[in-house]
Write a protein that holds these residues in place. Structure first.
Motif, PDB file in Angstrom:
ATOM      1  N   THR A  27       0.825  -1.203   0.000  1.00  0.00           N
ATOM      2  CA  THR A  27       0.000   0.000   0.000  1.00  0.00           C
ATOM      3  C   THR A  27       0.861   1.255   0.000  1.00  0.00           C
ATOM      4  O   THR A  27       1.644   1.482   0.925  1.00  0.00           O
ATOM      5  CB  THR A  27      -0.898   0.020   1.263  1.00  0.00           C
ATOM      6  OG1 THR A  27      -1.685  -1.165   1.267  1.00  0.00           O
ATOM      7  CG2 THR A  27      -1.796   1.242   1.262  1.00  0.00           C
ATOM      8  N   GLN A  76      -6.554  -3.149  -2.986  1.00  0.00           N
ATOM      9  CA  GLN A  76      -7.659  -3.743  -2.243  1.00  0.00           C
ATOM     10  C   GLN A  76      -8.740  -2.680  -2.027  1.00  0.00           C
ATOM     11  O   GLN A  76      -8.444  -1.489  -2.056  1.00  0.00           O
ATOM     12  CB  GLN A  76      -7.192  -4.242  -0.874  1.00  0.00           C
ATOM     13  CG  GLN A  76      -6.252  -5.432  -0.944  1.00  0.00           C
ATOM     14  CD  GLN A  76      -6.009  -6.023   0.435  1.00  0.00           C
ATOM     15  OE1 GLN A  76      -6.878  -6.678   1.000  1.00  0.00           O
ATOM     16  NE2 GLN A  76      -4.818  -5.767   0.973  1.00  0.00           N
ATOM     17  N   LEU A 100      -9.608   2.932  10.728  1.00  0.00           N
ATOM     18  CA  LEU A 100      -8.688   1.821  11.027  1.00  0.00           C
ATOM     19  C   LEU A 100      -9.410   0.473  10.970  1.00  0.00           C
ATOM     20  O   LEU A 100      -8.820  -0.539  10.594  1.00  0.00           O
ATOM     21  CB  LEU A 100      -8.037   2.033  12.396  1.00  0.00           C
ATOM     22  CG  LEU A 100      -6.987   3.169  12.414  1.00  0.00           C
ATOM     23  CD1 LEU A 100      -6.533   3.475  13.838  1.00  0.00           C
ATOM     24  CD2 LEU A 100      -5.778   2.818  11.529  1.00  0.00           C
ATOM     25  N   GLU A 101     -10.679   0.457  11.333  1.00  0.00           N
ATOM     26  CA  GLU A 101     -11.452  -0.793  11.238  1.00  0.00           C
ATOM     27  C   GLU A 101     -11.526  -1.287   9.803  1.00  0.00           C
ATOM     28  O   GLU A 101     -11.507  -2.473   9.523  1.00  0.00           O
ATOM     29  CB  GLU A 101     -12.870  -0.596  11.783  1.00  0.00           C
ATOM     30  CG  GLU A 101     -12.943  -0.796  13.297  1.00  0.00           C
ATOM     31  CD  GLU A 101     -14.300  -0.385  13.868  1.00  0.00           C
ATOM     32  OE1 GLU A 101     -15.246  -0.163  13.076  1.00  0.00           O
ATOM     33  OE2 GLU A 101     -14.392  -0.266  15.099  1.00  0.00           O
ATOM     34  N   GLY A 145      -7.181  -0.672   8.462  1.00  0.00           N
ATOM     35  CA  GLY A 145      -6.057  -0.847   9.375  1.00  0.00           C
ATOM     36  C   GLY A 145      -5.034  -1.870   8.905  1.00  0.00           C
ATOM     37  O   GLY A 145      -3.823  -1.657   9.023  1.00  0.00           O
ATOM     38  N   GLU A 146      -5.514  -2.971   8.343  1.00  0.00           N
ATOM     39  CA  GLU A 146      -4.567  -4.044   7.996  1.00  0.00           C
ATOM     40  C   GLU A 146      -3.749  -3.735   6.737  1.00  0.00           C
ATOM     41  O   GLU A 146      -2.825  -4.477   6.415  1.00  0.00           O
ATOM     42  CB  GLU A 146      -5.298  -5.382   7.866  1.00  0.00           C
ATOM     43  CG  GLU A 146      -6.326  -5.424   6.779  1.00  0.00           C
ATOM     44  CD  GLU A 146      -7.047  -6.789   6.764  1.00  0.00           C
ATOM     45  OE1 GLU A 146      -7.486  -7.202   5.683  1.00  0.00           O
ATOM     46  OE2 GLU A 146      -7.139  -7.435   7.835  1.00  0.00           O
ATOM     47  N   TRP A 147      -4.099  -2.644   6.040  1.00  0.00           N
ATOM     48  CA  TRP A 147      -3.302  -2.257   4.869  1.00  0.00           C
ATOM     49  C   TRP A 147      -2.095  -1.410   5.278  1.00  0.00           C
ATOM     50  O   TRP A 147      -1.217  -1.137   4.465  1.00  0.00           O
ATOM     51  CB  TRP A 147      -4.140  -1.404   3.894  1.00  0.00           C
ATOM     52  CG  TRP A 147      -5.389  -2.066   3.403  1.00  0.00           C
ATOM     53  CD1 TRP A 147      -5.649  -3.402   3.349  1.00  0.00           C
ATOM     54  CD2 TRP A 147      -6.565  -1.408   2.894  1.00  0.00           C
ATOM     55  NE1 TRP A 147      -6.908  -3.635   2.838  1.00  0.00           N
ATOM     56  CE2 TRP A 147      -7.502  -2.414   2.545  1.00  0.00           C
ATOM     57  CE3 TRP A 147      -6.913  -0.075   2.689  1.00  0.00           C
ATOM     58  CZ2 TRP A 147      -8.752  -2.123   2.005  1.00  0.00           C
ATOM     59  CZ3 TRP A 147      -8.156   0.210   2.158  1.00  0.00           C
ATOM     60  CH2 TRP A 147      -9.075  -0.800   1.822  1.00  0.00           C
ATOM     61  N   GLU A 167       1.267  -0.490   6.911  1.00  0.00           N
ATOM     62  CA  GLU A 167       2.472  -1.147   7.421  1.00  0.00           C
ATOM     63  C   GLU A 167       3.461  -0.133   7.985  1.00  0.00           C
ATOM     64  O   GLU A 167       4.246  -0.440   8.862  1.00  0.00           O
ATOM     65  CB  GLU A 167       3.119  -1.977   6.316  1.00  0.00           C
ATOM     66  CG  GLU A 167       2.267  -3.212   5.985  1.00  0.00           C
ATOM     67  CD  GLU A 167       2.596  -3.797   4.620  1.00  0.00           C
ATOM     68  OE1 GLU A 167       3.752  -3.678   4.188  1.00  0.00           O
ATOM     69  OE2 GLU A 167       1.672  -4.354   3.986  1.00  0.00           O
ATOM     70  N   ASP A 204      -2.942   7.887  15.904  1.00  0.00           N
ATOM     71  CA  ASP A 204      -1.994   6.909  15.349  1.00  0.00           C
ATOM     72  C   ASP A 204      -1.025   7.663  14.437  1.00  0.00           C
ATOM     73  O   ASP A 204      -1.382   8.089  13.345  1.00  0.00           O
ATOM     74  CB  ASP A 204      -2.786   5.872  14.548  1.00  0.00           C
ATOM     75  CG  ASP A 204      -1.879   4.757  14.014  1.00  0.00           C
ATOM     76  OD1 ASP A 204      -0.683   5.003  13.766  1.00  0.00           O
ATOM     77  OD2 ASP A 204      -2.394   3.637  13.842  1.00  0.00           O
TER      78      ASP A 204
END
Lengths: 295, 295
Positions: free
Chosen positions: B2, B27, B48-49, B52-54, B56, B98
């Motif tokens: 990303t 994605q 983030l929900e 968030g997982e994108w 790094e 964050d």
């Protein structure tokens, strides 16, 4: 002693009056058991809850409004305009279990071109004509679905409905405009400007409506001005469409003071004036006329 | 991997895309955590929900839409038309906890006379102009509040909003008309007739709307015809008000296939034609252009 019972039974409310033999109101009661809240089997119970204690022996009930719709107590149908407002002879008897009751429901009025319907207003018109039998002109009945009714020689010649009241309720309560309409103030100047815009350029109505939101965001338009402008735009656009009903016509208004007053003010700016009579009084006068006609 | 995250954040929905350095979509994800469902403190969590997982490492987020409204994450304000669609340089940074995140929110566009606003559409216009920089004409963006945007020399010259989509939703879902609109059929002929009526006589709009109910009661108008006529009347009245935007103009449509198709059909009957591009693709193109401009 209760001679008969008059009932105005709309979608959201039931109002009943115990009537004396001389046409006087002995008692009044109401409930929120409107047609919309009931199945056919529920109407008799709802009526007895409101008016049961007035009933001492065989009693006639004369009702008007949505109680006579397809989804009502019994489908009372429509008289077809041009026609006189439906009288007692056109009433349809509703099925009852309590054999003290004889319930008559008045039909509405329909029109084929343009397709239109009323149910309840025709009884107010009947009451008005009972008091002013020589009236020749147009009756405006402001409400959820405002009606303009052309009267001649005691007949409803033609009529036209506008969704003005329902649109105001939806837009002020549930659209993006609701954010700018808090409170209950009213700005006459904003109303007048809204009427003028709606009347002069009805093609911009759905754009001018959004403009109320933009004025709130960009120019801090006050809620009282926003609410009055919303009402003014909708009434103004209605006046553009109903012009043939009010221009150069003898006018009368049947409605609640505040709403009918807004229409009277809007039309006065167009040099069109007329007196107002109270909606409930006209409903009662119409139900009395129907009861008299039933003999 | 990303490179940055594109976000289209409206009143009722959040859509996010993980973007590659070459502008490709890696994605996509979405949630119903729209601006309307969030308080200022909730935006970061909601993002983030979904995305968030994108993330790094340090990641830029570029967002458009109601997330930049007064009630949004941060008030991104408005560029004032006439102006170019807001670019990266006009973006406002949102506060984050964050510290991997750098969130830029694009402003909307406002206009003083007539008062009007857009928030989200300007990014679609930017995407369109990134792909067709020489476009000179009018872009129609059908939706809840349909926008007509006059473009010249890469600038938004003027624009006008109509509440057509929101009125359709309110009237079909919550007004008396809902009783006659069950199901999801569609009658093209009834749509065309509705457009013609709305365009030729917008002053009767709020009366013709009630006429749909009357046609259902008196003439058993089919739900598919009633729904299509409702849409046609509203779009037709809009076309009456937006005539200066489409008559003799180079036209383009940005929107979902079905809704934009209805507008294209209505305008084709007036000999006004234009191609359609996809709204989501234009939003992404606009966010990409903003990201590029941020360097």
């Amino acid at each position: 002693m209760t001679d008969w019972i008059a009932v105005d039974w709309g979608t959201s409310r039931l109002r009943a009056w115990a009537m004396g033999a001389d046409g006087s109101v002995l008692q009044a009661a109401q409930s929120d058991m409107g047609m919309g809240a009931l199945t056919p089997a529920g109407f008799e119970t709802a009526l007895l809850e409101v008016a049961g204690e007035w009933i001492e022996g065989p009693t006639r009930v004369v009702a008007c409004g949505m109680v006579g719709a397809k989804q009502g107590w019994v489908d009372a149908g429509y008289a077809v305009a041009p026609c006189k407002p439906p009288m007692g002879a056109h009433a349809v008897e509703a099925p009852v279990k309590d054999d003290r009751l004889k319930v008559f429901i008045l039909p509405g009025v329909s029109q084929q071109r343009p397709a239109d319907v009323m149910r309840g207003e025709e009884t107010q018109v009947a009451g008005f004509l009972a008091q002013q039998p020589g009236f020749d002109g147009v009756i405006c009945l402001p409400g959820t679905h405002t009606k303009w009714v052309q009267i001649s020689a005691g007949e409803i010649v033609s009529f036209r409905s506008f969704m003005t009241g329902e649109l105001f309720a939806l837009l002020s309560g549930q659209s993006v405009l609701r954010h700018g309409l808090d409170g209950d103030g009213w700005d006459e100047e904003a109303f007048d400007a809204g009427v003028a815009d709606g009347l002069q350029r009805p093609q911009f109505l759905t754009s001018d409506l959004f403009g109320i939101r933009a004025e709130g965001l960009l120019n801090d338009m006050a809620p009282a001005a926003a609410r009055a402008r919303l009402s003014g735009l909708l009434i103004g656009a209605e006046l553009a469409g109903s012009k043939s009903y009010w221009l150069g016509q003898q006018l009368a208004f049947i409605g609640a003071p505040e709403l009918a007053g807004a229409y009277q003010r809007a039309l006065k700016a167009q040099a069109a004036i007329g007196d107002r009579t109270d909606a409930e009084a006209m409903t009662l006068a119409g139900l009395c006329a129907a009861n008299d006609a039933l003999g």
